[in-house]
Enzyme design. Structure first.
Site, PDB file in Angstrom:
ATOM      1  N   CYS A   1      66.706  50.907  26.353  1.00  0.00           N
ATOM      2  CA  CYS A   1      65.351  51.041  26.889  1.00  0.00           C
ATOM      3  C   CYS A   1      65.044  49.943  27.909  1.00  0.00           C
ATOM      4  O   CYS A   1      65.639  49.906  28.975  1.00  0.00           O
ATOM      5  CB  CYS A   1      64.337  51.069  25.749  1.00  0.00           C
ATOM      6  SG  CYS A   1      62.714  51.651  26.277  1.00  0.00           S
TER       7      CYS A   1
ATOM      8  N   GLU B   1      68.843  54.751  18.479  1.00  0.00           N
ATOM      9  CA  GLU B   1      68.524  54.469  17.070  1.00  0.00           C
ATOM     10  C   GLU B   1      67.402  55.351  16.538  1.00  0.00           C
ATOM     11  O   GLU B   1      67.121  55.363  15.349  1.00  0.00           O
ATOM     12  CB  GLU B   1      68.178  52.976  16.907  1.00  0.00           C
ATOM     13  CG  GLU B   1      66.788  52.537  17.380  1.00  0.00           C
ATOM     14  CD  GLU B   1      66.654  52.315  18.877  1.00  0.00           C
ATOM     15  OE1 GLU B   1      67.541  52.774  19.642  1.00  0.00           O
ATOM     16  OE2 GLU B   1      65.653  51.694  19.299  1.00  0.00           O
TER      17      GLU B   1
ATOM     18  N   HIS C   1      66.229  55.826  23.164  1.00  0.00           N
ATOM     19  CA  HIS C   1      66.489  55.031  21.969  1.00  0.00           C
ATOM     20  C   HIS C   1      67.500  55.751  21.080  1.00  0.00           C
ATOM     21  O   HIS C   1      67.105  56.627  20.310  1.00  0.00           O
ATOM     22  CB  HIS C   1      65.182  54.817  21.192  1.00  0.00           C
ATOM     23  CG  HIS C   1      64.264  53.868  21.873  1.00  0.00           C
ATOM     24  ND1 HIS C   1      64.306  52.509  21.658  1.00  0.00           N
ATOM     25  CD2 HIS C   1      63.294  54.070  22.783  1.00  0.00           C
ATOM     26  CE1 HIS C   1      63.404  51.911  22.404  1.00  0.00           C
ATOM     27  NE2 HIS C   1      62.767  52.831  23.107  1.00  0.00           N
TER      28      HIS C   1
END
Lengths: 194, 250
Positions: free
Chosen positions: A77, A178, A176
């Site tokens: 990001c 994750e 992202h």
């Protein structure tokens, strides 16, 4: 495997650590130069504002440290944006790993921030098996890196932009991983396998 | 293309998921982490967890819960309820929350939006607004819909955007719990006025309501609770229905 997650002033760093845990790897959240340099993998996460974050990194010498790393590094990001040369956000000089500017999405078009799940319209590079083309991943950002020679995946939001980048040992995603469900986990595990 | 988001909302009281009807009569419906993980597997795009306890013990339980949610979930989630200070937001961020939503506290202290946005970025602040259509006006309510304020929906939403909100979560109190569909007209107006995403809340009862809220309401995301908790509309079935109706979903 030792994974260092660079600790700095803003962002949901904990969730990166949790994502690694789900892949069976322990992450060290640290700003200690020796620990970072000695790690097998370095993750440079980030949510926040470019100017203040760069200032924080420069004050601690983390900007130079990052640029000199030779193991695989993954920016996430704001991490991707700070790895570029300059950001329109606060007219900020960035780390300069990718020779690319960071632009703000144009006003008057779609909503900004670009927030939510968008598709990877084109994928290339080491982290993206062909099966990921068309997959949805999670974005939250108001600034973007235009498509260029380091682009490793492309997404469209008003303009086509770099959803991911790659150059030598440096990797980055605007989205992202994750927080991107199964495709995100696949990308992170590709990074750990490099 | 950016997909429209489907967001199950879980109200948490003392560490358990509950669902109220018209802001009252709470009923326990299950373990928040398990329920969240189930929704994530089924294709929910995001989750919202609202702490409705508002006691010191409840708050601690909630922070621990946020940490556990973050460990188990691979999709983003927002947490809200009782965030009165930047320190509260910071604590939840450290526990692994992706966003915080502020509601009554932001009405009482609008500067809170600025301070959280400045500290952690605009994307971290969702401003939740409960409003009721009454006497030709959308009046903003606080304290879970119990206290009317002077504020009007769209001007408050614009102010919140100006102050640094990354998203607006609008709950129509007239529609909440009715299962008769979202407040599409008000949503469309809001969505057109704002440059940040709008999350629609209150009124989902049928799959058609989601098509309406995205097409007529121009919402960026739609939130619902009971229809998911009681499995009246499973997320995969909803997603398939939306796809069939040419709504872009993941």
């Amino acid at each position: 495997m030792k994974v260092a997650i660079i600790k700095y002033n803003a962002g949901n760093i904990r969730s990166v650590d949790h994502a690694l845990k789900r892949l069976g790897v322990h992450g060290d959240i640290t700003d200690d130069p020796a620990t970072i340099t000695a790690a097998d993998r370095v993750i440079f996460p980030g949510v926040g504002e470019a100017g203040t974050t760069m200032k924080y990194l420069v004050e601690r010498g983390l900007d130079r440290l990052l640029k000199d790393l030779t193991q695989p590094v993954l920016g996430i990001c704001l991490g991707q944006q700070l790895m570029c040369s300059w950001s329109e956000e606060g007219d900020t000089t960035c780390i300069g790993i990718f020779d690319q500017p960071v632009r703000r999405f144009p006003a008057g078009g779609l909503k900004v921030p670009h927030m939510g799940w968008n598709s990877l319209d084109w994928v290339g590079g080491d982290l993206f098996p062909a099966e990921l083309k068309g997959s949805y991943v999670y974005f939250v950002h108001s600034y973007y890196v235009p498509v260029g020679e380091n682009t490793a995946a492309e997404t469209n939001y008003m303009v086509p932009f770099s959803a991911a980048m790659q150059k030598n040992n440096f990797y980055a995603t605007q989205f992202h991983p994750e927080k991107s469900g199964d495709p995100g986990e696949l990308i992170l595990s590709q990074f750990l396998k490099l | 293309m950016l997909a429209k988001r489907i967001i199950p909302c879980l109200d948490i009281r003392n560490g358990l998921t509950v669902k109220g009807i018209n802001f009252e009569n709470v009923v326990d419906v299950g373990d928040p982490v398990e329920l969240g993980a189930k929704y994530a597997r089924e294709g929910a795009d995001e989750l919202v967890y609202l702490d409705i306890t508002a006691t010191h013990e409840g708050r601690k339980l909630f922070t621990n819960l946020v940490s556990s949610i973050s460990e188990h979930l691979n999709i983003p989630f927002t947490v809200g309820g009782g965030i009165d200070r930047v320190e509260d937001a910071d604590q939840l961020l450290s526990a692994g929350a992706d966003k915080v939503s502020v509601n009554s506290s932001a009405v009482r202290d609008p500067g809170l939006i600025d301070r959280i946005a400045r500290g952690f970025g605009n994307q971290f602040v969702v401003v939740a607004i409960d409003a009721q259509w009454k006497n030709d006006r959308w009046t903003v309510y606080i304290n879970g819909g119990r206290i009317a304020t002077e504020k009007e929906l769209s001007s408050w939403a614009l102010e919140a955007q100006e102050r640094g909100a990354g998203e607006i979560l609008f709950t129509s109190m007239n529609h909440d719990g009715t299962k008769k569909g979202y407040a599409c007209e008000a949503l469309r107006e809001l969505s057109q006025k704002l440059s940040i995403p709008v999350i629609a809340s209150g009124g989902a009862g049928e799959k058609e309501h989601f098509v309406e809220v995205f097409e007529k309401g121009e919402a960026d995301a739609a939130l619902a609770a009971s229809i998911f908790h009681y499995n009246e509309i499973p997320v995969p079935e909803l997603k398939a229905y939306l796809k069939k109706n040419n709504i872009i979903v993941r």
